[in-house]
Design an enzyme around this catalytic site. Structure first.
Site, PDB file in Angstrom:
ATOM      1  CG  HIS A   1      69.747  48.374  33.213  1.00 28.98           C
ATOM      2  ND1 HIS A   1      70.610  48.421  34.314  1.00 28.98           N
ATOM      3  CD2 HIS A   1      69.281  48.494  33.042  1.00 28.98           C
ATOM      4  CE1 HIS A   1      69.868  49.563  34.602  1.00 28.98           C
ATOM      5  NE2 HIS A   1      69.582  50.464  33.589  1.00 28.98           N
TER       6      HIS A   1
ATOM      7  CD  GLU B   1      60.410  54.118  37.303  1.00 27.21           C
ATOM      8  OE1 GLU B   1      61.226  54.643  38.047  1.00 27.21           O
ATOM      9  OE2 GLU B   1      61.444  53.801  35.878  1.00 27.21           O
TER      10      GLU B   1
END
Lengths: 328, 336
Positions: free
Chosen positions: A131, A62
């Site tokens: 998450h 990322e």
């Protein structure tokens, strides 16, 4: 207005595909966006239509691909960067803020960054603390970014198209639990929604409820319950968090004199905190009760089903808060 | 002090013939322009006309001069915070750069960027980035754009020896190799990541860090501008020909501290003195040019010309007004 029934994920796919057909400079990159058709199937069919030059599977990297896309955007290309979830974007947040958001200013206006960062934000279901975080207030805090947070499929399509066309970096906070929900979407090929405008989903005279993303649905559910008790709730779908449609919020509060702000994020320095400050600073004399916030619990997201339910704001919490500010 | 002994490069660099005198003269002029610019910036910093961080390039001139002389017009450049020289090499006007350093409305970022944050799309210079390692990812994105558009350009992405340790550098090596991106990674190894010497901060050899990705690398003496130029030409030819990245580690040395506020006590005075007196890239090139038949008077003429350019740039930077107060609110987003 002719409409079609679409899920949010189909609306997202259509928004990207329409803009990619219209502009060769638009491309999509991210983890699993091409061959896998999107980790959440938001790019179904796009590799077949646009080819691997414009629908690009990245390694799990990322920080690197966020920066790479920013570099490409500096030259005038228009990347759509999909983060598998916004939780993982923390690996690349330096480039979103330091490189994408600040460069126009640091360059005295001569070099901008037309880029879209998108992906699911907030809690999904039973995936635990790492998450399940809402990043709305993080990104809405940053000058130089625009931040949208769609609820319906129409929001998703209209706001994403606007984001792709925008000459600025735009953060699009989607929601995994909404991807499969179906809504009516204007069938018009040119359908687009302006960034910076809220939408009154339901009119009401007694209390304003502001929400974004998945909380809009819960706010509407709460409004139904409140109506049964004779309380008319006006539900504002914020759609855009930066810029925030302050006029829409203030106009509603001047009418209802009461406000509840619902969000999934943590309370401290959250979206609700900012809106509370807005109405107390700019509509103080219109308020008949202190603003009320309904937020996620101030804890990392627990895994256990019962605890997760407790950590997330529910329609009943909104109802309770609305009754509170109405003193009923 | 002997010339930097080249290591066993991952790819061997060829010896090339001495360039024409006029090419050497252009290199010498650019290096001198950079040095005098930086000396003036240091002076203005000392006088309080420049604030904040100011990282000078003195000693490293041969790196950017050599690399830029081998570039093609369509190539793009991005670097980190020690960026004044890269902008001068890209052709940005010295007055605009100096005026940005003094925080004036006529600066290249209208006074809103400062030393570490300048850009010029016209000159294909994409910053000027204050976050160590960011230039590598952004540079890989410039390369992505070259390939996407098929414009034949190469992105030259500079980083320091400190930045080379950032995780995003490894991430970019992987993507650049995987996708065949036209990028030349230039590692300016000046031996110190701020105050941490490479011996204490770098495991292995930086130019070899592409090996696992299949990226060729080479190390070159960065105090010899002709060596840098020759290496850059070969590296750029590889990137253009093979359509993939190349890592060029350039061994250099900064004479001043990391920034103006750094007294550089982590290294010996002797070390600095040795580089200044025995390895100076400007003196070294002049000696070679004299040996090749250049006239002393030609150097003096260039000295005079550059002195005037720098004096004019400094005057411009001091005479220009500060940005108007309304500028505080402009350029945050496009279209508002």
């Amino acid at each position: 207005m002719t409409t079609q029934t679409q899920t949010v994920r189909e609306a997202i796919r259509d928004a990207m595909a329409l803009e990619m057909r219209a502009n060769q400079d638009v491309f999509l990159m991210g983890e699993e966006v091409a061959e896998y058709q999107g980790a959440y199937k938001c790019s179904q069919g796009m590799l077949a239509e646009f080819g691997e030059k414009r629908v690009i599977d990245t390694p799990i990297t990322e920080h690197g691909f966020a920066g790479l896309a920013v570099g490409a955007a500096f030259t005038g290309l228009r990347p759509i960067v999909e983060f598998m979830t916004w939780n993982f974007a923390m690996q690349g947040i330096d480039h979103i803020i330091n490189s994408a958001a600040k460069t126009l200013y640091m360059a005295g206006g001569q070099l901008g960054c037309p880029i879209v960062f998108r992906g699911p934000n907030g809690a999904a279901s039973r995936v635990g603390a790492q998450h399940s975080q809402c990043y709305a207030s993080w990104y809405a805090h940053v000058p130089g970014l625009k931040v949208v947070s769609p609820w319906s499929a129409a929001d998703a399509k209209g706001l994403l198209r606007a984001a792709i066309r925008d000459p600025n970096p735009v953060v699009v906070l989607e929601n995994e639990l909404l991807y499969g929900q179906a809504f009516e979407v204007p069938a018009n090929e040119d359908f687009v929604l302006p960034i910076g405008r809220a939408h009154v989903e339901r009119a009401g005279a007694d209390v304003t409820i502001c929400a974004h993303s998945i909380m809009v649905g819960k706010a509407l559910e709460a409004a139904d319950a409140l109506a049964a008790d004779g309380v008319g709730a006006e539900v504002i779908n914020l759609r855009s968090l930066r810029p925030l449609d302050t006029e829409a919020i203030l106009a509603s509060v001047r009418k209802t004199n009461r406000i509840v702000i619902a969000e999934e994020g943590w309370p401290f320095a959250g979206i609700g905190a900012a809106i509370s400050a807005l109405v107390t600073e700019q509509a103080f004399d219109h308020l008949d009760a202190p603003p009320a916030r309904v937020t996620g619990a101030d804890v990392p997201m627990p895994y256990a089903a019962n605890l997760e339910r407790l950590a997330l704001p529910q329609a009943a919490d909104i109802v309770r808060a609305a009754r509170g500010v109405c003193y009923v | 002090m002997p010339k930097e002994k080249p290591k066993n490069n991952v790819v061997a660099l060829r010896k090339v013939p001495l360039p024409a005198l006029e090419d050497m003269a252009a290199l010498w002029r650019l290096m001198l322009l950079i040095r005098r610019f930086e000396e003036k910036a240091g002076h203005l910093y000392g006088m309080g006309n420049i604030g904040g961080f100011c990282h000078l390039y003195i000693g490293q001139e041969a790196v950017v001069a050599g690399i830029s002389s081998a570039q093609a017009p369509q190539d793009t450049v991005v670097t980190s915070y020690r960026d004044h020289a890269h902008m001068l090499a890209c052709g940005m006007p010295p007055g605009e750069i100096m005026a940005e350093l003094t925080g004036r409305a006529t600066g290249s970022s209208r006074g809103k960027g400062g030393s570490m944050h300048m850009f010029s799309r016209d000159h294909r210079f994409y910053g000027g980035h204050g976050i160590v390692g960011a230039s590598t990812s952004i540079g890989t994105g410039l390369a992505f754009a070259h390939k996407y558009r098929g414009d034949g350009g190469v992105a030259v992405a500079y980083m320091g020896d400190g930045a080379a340790n950032q995780g995003q550098v490894a991430e970019c090596y992987n993507m650049a190799a995987l996708w065949g991106l036209p990028v030349l990674y230039v590692i300016e190894n000046n031996k110190y990541a701020m105050g941490t010497s490479v011996n204490r901060g770098v495991a292995g050899e930086l130019y070899k860090r592409g090996e696992g990705y299949g990226i060729p690398g080479a190390q070159v003496d960065g105090m010899d501008v002709l060596d840098v130029r020759a290496a850059a030409a070969q590296a750029l030819a590889h990137v253009r020909g093979a359509g993939g990245p190349f890592i060029l580690e350039v061994m250099t040395y900064r004479y001043r501290g990391h920034s103006m506020s750094d007294p550089a006590q982590y290294r010996s005075k002797e070390e600095v003195k040795t580089y200044r007196t025995e390895r100076d890239p400007i003196a070294a090139l002049k000696a070679r040019m004299l040996a090749a038949g250049a006239e002393e008077e030609a150097f003096k003429a260039v000295e005079r010309e550059i002195k005037e350019i720098i004096a004019a740039a400094a005057q411009f930077a001091l005479d220009s007004p500060e940005p108007e107060e309304g500028e505080l609110w402009t350029d945050v987003v496009v279209g508002e």
